[in-house]
Design a protein around this motif. Structure first.
Motif, PDB file in Angstrom:
ATOM      1  N   THR A  49      26.417  38.173  50.142  1.00  0.00           N
ATOM      2  CA  THR A  49      26.500  36.788  49.682  1.00  0.00           C
ATOM      3  C   THR A  49      25.650  36.668  48.418  1.00  0.00           C
ATOM      4  OG1 THR A  49      24.569  36.014  50.912  1.00  0.00           O
ATOM      5  CG2 THR A  49      26.690  36.018  52.077  1.00  0.00           C
ATOM      6  N   GLN A  50      25.565  35.459  47.882  1.00  0.00           N
ATOM      7  CA  GLN A  50      24.760  35.263  46.671  1.00  0.00           C
ATOM      8  C   GLN A  50      23.293  35.598  46.937  1.00  0.00           C
ATOM      9  OE1 GLN A  50      24.136  31.240  44.802  1.00  0.00           O
ATOM     10  NE2 GLN A  50      25.403  32.146  43.173  1.00  0.00           N
ATOM     11  N   THR A  51      22.813  35.223  48.112  1.00  0.00           N
ATOM     12  CA  THR A  51      21.415  35.517  48.471  1.00  0.00           C
ATOM     13  C   THR A  51      21.242  36.972  48.857  1.00  0.00           C
ATOM     14  OG1 THR A  51      21.106  33.242  49.232  1.00  0.00           O
ATOM     15  CG2 THR A  51      19.507  34.876  49.976  1.00  0.00           C
TER      16      THR A  51
ATOM     17  N   CYS B 208      22.444  40.001  47.937  1.00  0.00           N
ATOM     18  CA  CYS B 208      23.134  40.846  46.958  1.00  0.00           C
ATOM     19  C   CYS B 208      22.096  41.508  46.073  1.00  0.00           C
ATOM     20  CB  CYS B 208      24.097  40.015  46.110  1.00  0.00           C
ATOM     21  SG  CYS B 208      24.969  40.988  44.855  1.00  0.00           S
TER      22      CYS B 208
ATOM     23  N   TYR C  93      26.937  40.546  39.780  1.00  0.00           N
ATOM     24  CA  TYR C  93      27.912  39.731  40.505  1.00  0.00           C
ATOM     25  C   TYR C  93      27.267  38.530  41.195  1.00  0.00           C
ATOM     26  CZ  TYR C  93      30.431  44.059  39.732  1.00  0.00           C
ATOM     27  OH  TYR C  93      30.996  45.143  39.148  1.00  0.00           O
ATOM     28  N   TYR C  94      26.015  38.261  40.902  1.00  0.00           N
ATOM     29  CA  TYR C  94      25.301  37.162  41.565  1.00  0.00           C
ATOM     30  C   TYR C  94      26.028  35.827  41.392  1.00  0.00           C
ATOM     31  CZ  TYR C  94      21.610  33.757  42.599  1.00  0.00           C
ATOM     32  OH  TYR C  94      20.896  32.698  43.109  1.00  0.00           O
ATOM     33  N   ALA C  95      26.440  35.513  40.151  1.00  0.00           N
ATOM     34  CA  ALA C  95      27.073  34.210  39.873  1.00  0.00           C
ATOM     35  C   ALA C  95      28.477  34.106  40.457  1.00  0.00           C
ATOM     36  CB  ALA C  95      27.122  33.966  38.360  1.00  0.00           C
ATOM     37  N   SER C  96      29.063  35.242  40.865  1.00  0.00           N
ATOM     38  CA  SER C  96      30.429  35.236  41.409  1.00  0.00           C
ATOM     39  C   SER C  96      30.437  35.210  42.937  1.00  0.00           C
ATOM     40  CB  SER C  96      31.185  36.472  40.906  1.00  0.00           C
ATOM     41  OG  SER C  96      31.265  36.478  39.508  1.00  0.00           O
ATOM     42  N   LEU C  97      29.263  35.025  43.550  1.00  0.00           N
ATOM     43  CA  LEU C  97      29.162  34.994  45.010  1.00  0.00           C
ATOM     44  C   LEU C  97      28.662  33.628  45.463  1.00  0.00           C
ATOM     45  CD1 LEU C  97      27.440  38.482  45.472  1.00  0.00           C
ATOM     46  CD2 LEU C  97      29.880  37.964  45.639  1.00  0.00           C
ATOM     47  N   TRP C  98      28.709  33.378  46.766  1.00  0.00           N
ATOM     48  CA  TRP C  98      28.209  32.120  47.310  1.00  0.00           C
ATOM     49  C   TRP C  98      27.607  32.373  48.691  1.00  0.00           C
ATOM     50  CZ3 TRP C  98      30.853  29.739  51.616  1.00  0.00           C
ATOM     51  CH2 TRP C  98      32.041  30.373  51.984  1.00  0.00           C
ATOM     52  N   ASP C  99      26.853  31.386  49.197  1.00  0.00           N
ATOM     53  CA  ASP C  99      26.207  31.497  50.497  1.00  0.00           C
ATOM     54  C   ASP C  99      26.907  30.616  51.516  1.00  0.00           C
ATOM     55  OD1 ASP C  99      24.117  33.293  49.793  1.00  0.00           O
ATOM     56  OD2 ASP C  99      23.080  31.648  48.793  1.00  0.00           O
TER      57      ASP C  99
END
Length: 259
Positions: free
Chosen positions: A102-104, A106, A111-117
């Motif tokens: 997930t964003q947290t 990772c 790819y941080y901005a392309s993920l979500w929690d």
């Protein structure tokens, strides 16, 4: 070697809104299929790996933008399988903790901005919704036989045929798209070549016109000089003739005396 199935799940504010297998998702990424219900949205999605026992082994929560026509962002690219080796530990649903990205959770900043929690839906946990969706198995994922052969086999054969037809249709659409893209590329190359030829011809004509212009100016200067020379000559001859006429008149006015 353990086999696993790959699925993609889409979320909206109410929960899961769409489920599909990886071939259908690849068709969306290739621009063969559009999703009208996601026009102009940044969709929250989940990549899910499922083993042969229909147990979830990995989840990646990612974002995917859709334009106003429902086409997926062609620049989107998240290598799910490359992220999983460094994934964090997710919930344990009976077979050990699943792999979770997930964003947290990772380790790759790219790819941080392309993920979500998870935890954006107030009424439910998205991870549990994914678990329940895979358990319902609306995608007809084939696992090890757990039901009576007489009851399940005919339906499974029908589902297999339907999935096979869908895959064949997707493959045909991909081929048509690639063929059409090649035709457009060939037409574009021909147009570029024709334009280059026109530019070359235009340059040659411009040089030819410039040469003709210079020749015309040189000719005009030559003729102008000839005319000036002729005018000077005519003036000189006219002056001589006028003097001769005047001398003739003088002789007529004063005749010579006869001795």
């Amino acid at each position: 070697m353990n086999k696993h199935t790959e699925a993609i799940i889409f979320f909206n504010t109410q929960g899961i809104c769409k489920e599909m297998l990886m071939p259908e998702f690849e068709a969306i990424l290739d621009g063969v299929v559009c999703l009208d219900e996601l026009q102009g949205q940044a969709a929250k999605c989940a990549y899910v790996q499922i083993d042969e026992h229909l147990q979830i082994i990995a989840i990646v929560l990612f974002l995917l933008d859709f334009d106003q026509e429902g086409m997926a962002d062609r620049q989107w690219n998240i290598p799910f399988k490359h992220l999983l080796p460094t994934a964090g530990q997710g919930p344990n649903w009976g077979t050990g903790p699943i792999k979770l990205v997930t964003q947290t959770v990772c380790t790759n900043d790219t790819y941080y901005a392309s993920l979500w929690d998870s935890g954006t839906i107030e009424s439910a946990d998205e991870l549990l919704l994914i678990k329940e969706a895979i358990k319902r198995n609306r995608l007809r994922i084939q696992g090890q036989k757990t039901a009576t052969k007489k009851e399940v086999a005919p339906q499974e054969r029908t589902d297999d045929q339907s999935i096979l037809k869908i895959k064949q249709q997707i493959a045909q659409l991909k081929q048509l798209f690639n063929d059409e893209l090649k035709r457009y590329q060939q037409a574009l190359n021909k147009a570029k070549q024709a334009n280059e030829e026109l530019v070359s011809q235009n340059q040659a004509l411009s040089m030819q016109l410039e040469t003709q212009k210079q020749q015309f100016e040189d000719r005009n200067n030559y003729l102008t000089q000839l005319l000036k020379n002729a005018e000077r000559k005519n003036r000189a001859e006219l002056s001589i003739m006028q003097r001769q006429i005047e001398l003739g008149r003088k002789f007529q006015t004063y005749p010579s005396k006869v001795c």
